[in-house]
Design an enzyme around this catalytic site. Structure first.
Site, mmCIF file in Angstrom:
data_model
loop_
_atom_site.group_PDB
_atom_site.id
_atom_site.type_symbol
_atom_site.label_atom_id
_atom_site.label_comp_id
_atom_site.label_asym_id
_atom_site.label_seq_id
_atom_site.Cartn_x
_atom_site.Cartn_y
_atom_site.Cartn_z
ATOM 1 N N GLU B 51 41.947 41.850 41.056
ATOM 2 C CA GLU B 51 41.158 40.729 40.535
ATOM 3 C C GLU B 51 41.906 39.455 40.865
ATOM 4 O O GLU B 51 43.106 39.351 40.615
ATOM 5 C CB GLU B 51 41.023 40.824 39.013
ATOM 6 C CG GLU B 51 40.002 41.817 38.530
ATOM 7 C CD GLU B 51 39.873 41.789 37.002
ATOM 8 O OE1 GLU B 51 40.194 40.762 36.385
ATOM 9 O OE2 GLU B 51 39.488 42.821 36.453
ATOM 10 N N ASP B 62 40.790 33.442 27.687
ATOM 11 C CA ASP B 62 42.160 33.760 28.092
ATOM 12 C C ASP B 62 43.222 33.324 27.093
ATOM 13 O O ASP B 62 43.131 32.273 26.473
ATOM 14 C CB ASP B 62 42.449 33.111 29.447
ATOM 15 C CG ASP B 62 41.797 33.875 30.586
ATOM 16 O OD1 ASP B 62 42.001 35.104 30.646
ATOM 17 O OD2 ASP B 62 41.059 33.256 31.368
#
Lengths: 395, 258
Positions: B51, B62
């Site tokens: 990724e 995040d």
């Protein structure tokens, strides 16, 4: 445009704007919130309870006030203030916080989180948490903690935990991002009281429903005072909750002009401003599609305004819709002009406005000069200015 | 038949006795050149897919490690176009590359142009964590027409019926978020993970990858047999931040996958 289109978002959108751009973890909580809100809204018992708190705790209805010396100063147009500065805790923010706290109790969620810029929404959230016995955590940017230190002290006295947010521009945008991260982590036990008509559906609609009491009252008060409606209604816009609150009742009154005033900071051309509708373009910030201040690559830009409450790169999706259908005109006023209006209003009316509505007061002066004697303007005085003493002294 | 074999991602991530490992890195972290270098080394480390994050100023999903990486990448001038260049250089090594970014950079770049250029760069699929299925069609339409997979996420808070709907929208694999929260290494994974993975597996024939919080051998041992693949992100980004490339961590973790 029919009333139905304006007041009921379809599939969570006002025209093209709104939606739910959030991590999957939050999707079921948003569904629960939407269901709960529609159920509560239709429940007479809930409405009765809300009305009781509005009366005895918030201090509603707030007065409509004739600002006669300011009217005279601006050339004779009649200027009235809707006195949201007289709400308990000093701003319109409590209207929303009380409603959402009642909803949190209904959902059985005992922990509340909130973001705050000027500190007024943080204080409102801390206040309802004290009142209803809920645990409260408020996210606030370092920069805002400095310029609104009195509100930080108030929140702490009310029992809230104030979490300093040091990322990004250290203001409202970053506090909101951090609050969403908290919500993603603690969504099962926590209700997030968003302070404005921003965020994913159903927040923009729900906060609007809770703030529209401002305009519902003002319209009725204005009619019983004057027998007619004002020519123009003016309100300041950060996320846009006081503006949506006062505009909603007048949306179908086509003869009434509606003007939203954003923060031009040091001037739109300098790039140091917070005027998303005037200087931005559509994009996604904090879960909804709306006008956003962003660079060419979709990165959110830092903003500037002397007023912490307007210092935000996004705006509620309903405002974006009202802009594009041209029902509301959006303008921007600089720090300098807002500061002058703050001082003028304080000296002429004995009312110290917050720096946020001082932007609206300045623009009311501009419109007054166009309208001349016989014109009439209603300004949403969304909050009081005690919190801004340090910024004003420095200016 | 070719159709039955599924996409490149699908075959790369399907467990065959072992647990596949997917690594995550941020394009432009700490610089464009260095991230290409790190990406090439990770590509050869035994992972099943890589990724590559495209940095965003406001990464809602995040934790601090990936936030910092994104901030550094942006400060060093990384852009969507620059990230596509990084992806192209790394994909040339043969590893399936999945781009991970937030919706606003994609909208701003134009989903049609983004999809076409990602396909040209040799990218296999795209994950957009703030794009739930309800909002996805205007973007996924373009991704599909560029023959790119769109990977959707299932969370511990997703009700069973909705899991089925998400799986039916997903292609390449289904990303199962293992923690109620944001990205970042955890000491322990929540207890309900095997049950959640079982639920997801029962509703899709696609491979299922578990991600968020995974950083240790014992996590992988717990996932083996329940998931097809595990995604390791923050722990690798943390190593890159310290000047490493994450390869030794990957090799260490792979031991627990067999």
């Amino acid at each position: 445009m029919s009333r139905m289109t304006l007041t009921h978002p379809v599939d969570g959108r006002f025209g093209a704007f709104g939606g739910q751009y959030v991590p999957e973890t939050l999707m079921s909580a948003l569904q629960e919130l939407e269901d709960m809100w529609h159920e509560a809204k239709a429940d007479p018992q809930f409405q009765l309870e809300l009305a009781g708190h509005r009366r005895a705790f918030i201090g509603r209805p707030t007065p409509l006030y004739a600002a006669t010396r300011l009217s005279e100063h601006f050339g004779g147009t009649h200027i009235h203030f809707k006195r949201e500065d007289l709400c308990h805790t000093g701003a319109h923010k409590l209207n929303n916080a009380v409603g959402q706290a009642l909803l949190a109790l209904r959902m059985g969620k005992k922990r509340i989180i909130a973001e705050t810029g000027a500190g007024q929404h943080g204080v409102a959230a801390a206040t309802v948490c004290a009142r209803f016995g809920l645990d409260c955590t408020v996210y606030m940017g370092t920069e805002d903690m400095h310029r609104q230190s009195m509100n930080v002290r108030r929140m702490k006295l009310l029992g809230a935990q104030v979490v300093e947010v040091k990322s990004g521009s250290k203001t409202l945008k970053d506090a909101t991002t951090e609050a969403i991260r908290d919500w993603v982590t603690n969504v099962r036990t926590t209700h997030y009281i968003i302070g404005s008509v921003v965020g994913p559906h159903p927040y923009p609609e729900m906060v609007r429903d809770l703030q529209r009491v401002i305009g519902d009252e003002a319209r009725e008060q204005y009619l019983s005072l004057d027998g007619k409606l004002p020519d123009v209604v003016v309100a300041c816009i950060g996320g846009g909750s006081n503006a949506i609150g006062i505009f909603t009742a007048f949306l179908d009154d086509r003869e009434v002009g509606l003007v939203g005033v954003e923060a031009a900071g040091k001037g739109i051309r300098t790039g140091e401003h917070a005027a998303s509708l005037v200087g931005g373009r559509p994009g996604v910030l904090h879960g909804s599609y709306s006008y956003v201040l962003q660079n060419g690559d979709g990165q959110i830009l830092p903003t500037h305004s002397i007023s912490a409450g307007l210092d935000y790169p996004g705006v509620g999706p309903e405002h974006s819709f009202l802009r594009d259908i041209e029902r509301v005109e959006y303008v921007a006023v600089t720090d300098k002009d807002a500061l002058a209006a703050f001082k003028l209003c304080t000296r002429l009316e004995g009312i110290m406005p917050a720096l946020e509505p001082a932007h609206a007061i300045h623009h009311a002066g501009v419109i007054a000069k166009e309208l001349g004697p016989g014109g009439s303007i209603l300004v949403c005085l969304s909050g009081r200015g005690d919190k801004d003493m340090d910024s004003v002294d420095g200016g | 038949m070719v159709a039955k074999a599924g996409t490149r991602l699908e075959s790369a991530l399907r467990a065959k006795g072992d647990l596949k490992l997917v690594a995550y890195m941020m394009a432009g972290h700490p610089t464009a050149k260095r991230s290409i270098d790190v990406g090439k080394r990770l590509a050869a480390s035994g992972i099943a897919a890589l990724e590559i994050g495209i940095p965003h100023s406001d990464p809602l999903a995040d934790g601090p490690v990936i936030q910092r990486a994104g901030k550094v990448a942006l400060e060093h001038g990384m852009t969507v176009s620059g990230a596509l260049d990084v992806a192209k250089a790394v994909a040339a090594e043969g590893v399936p590359v999945v781009l991970m970014t937030y919706i606003n950079p994609v909208l701003s770049y134009d989903p049609r142009k983004f999809s076409a250029e990602a396909a040209q760069a040799g990218v296999a699929g795209v994950i957009v964590p703030d794009l739930p299925i309800e909002e996805a069609e205007p973007v996924t339409g373009w991704l599909r027409s560029a023959a790119l997979d769109t990977v959707f996420m299932v969370a511990p808070t997703t009700p069973p019926d909705r899991i089925s709907t998400i799986c039916s929208h997903s292609s390449g694999f289904v990303y199962c978020v293992t923690v109620t929260g944001i990205t970042g290494a955890r000491k322990e994974l929540p207890e309900g993970i095997p049950a959640l993975l079982k639920e997801v597996k029962s509703r899709t024939s696609l491979p299922v990858a578990a991600g968020f919080g995974i950083s240790r051998q014992e996590h992988l041992k717990a996932l083996k047999g329940n998931a097809d693949a595990a995604v390791v992100g923050s722990a690798i980004v943390d190593e890159i931040e310290r000047g490493g490339d994450g390869v030794s961590l990957v090799r260490e973790l792979l031991k627990a996958c067999r």
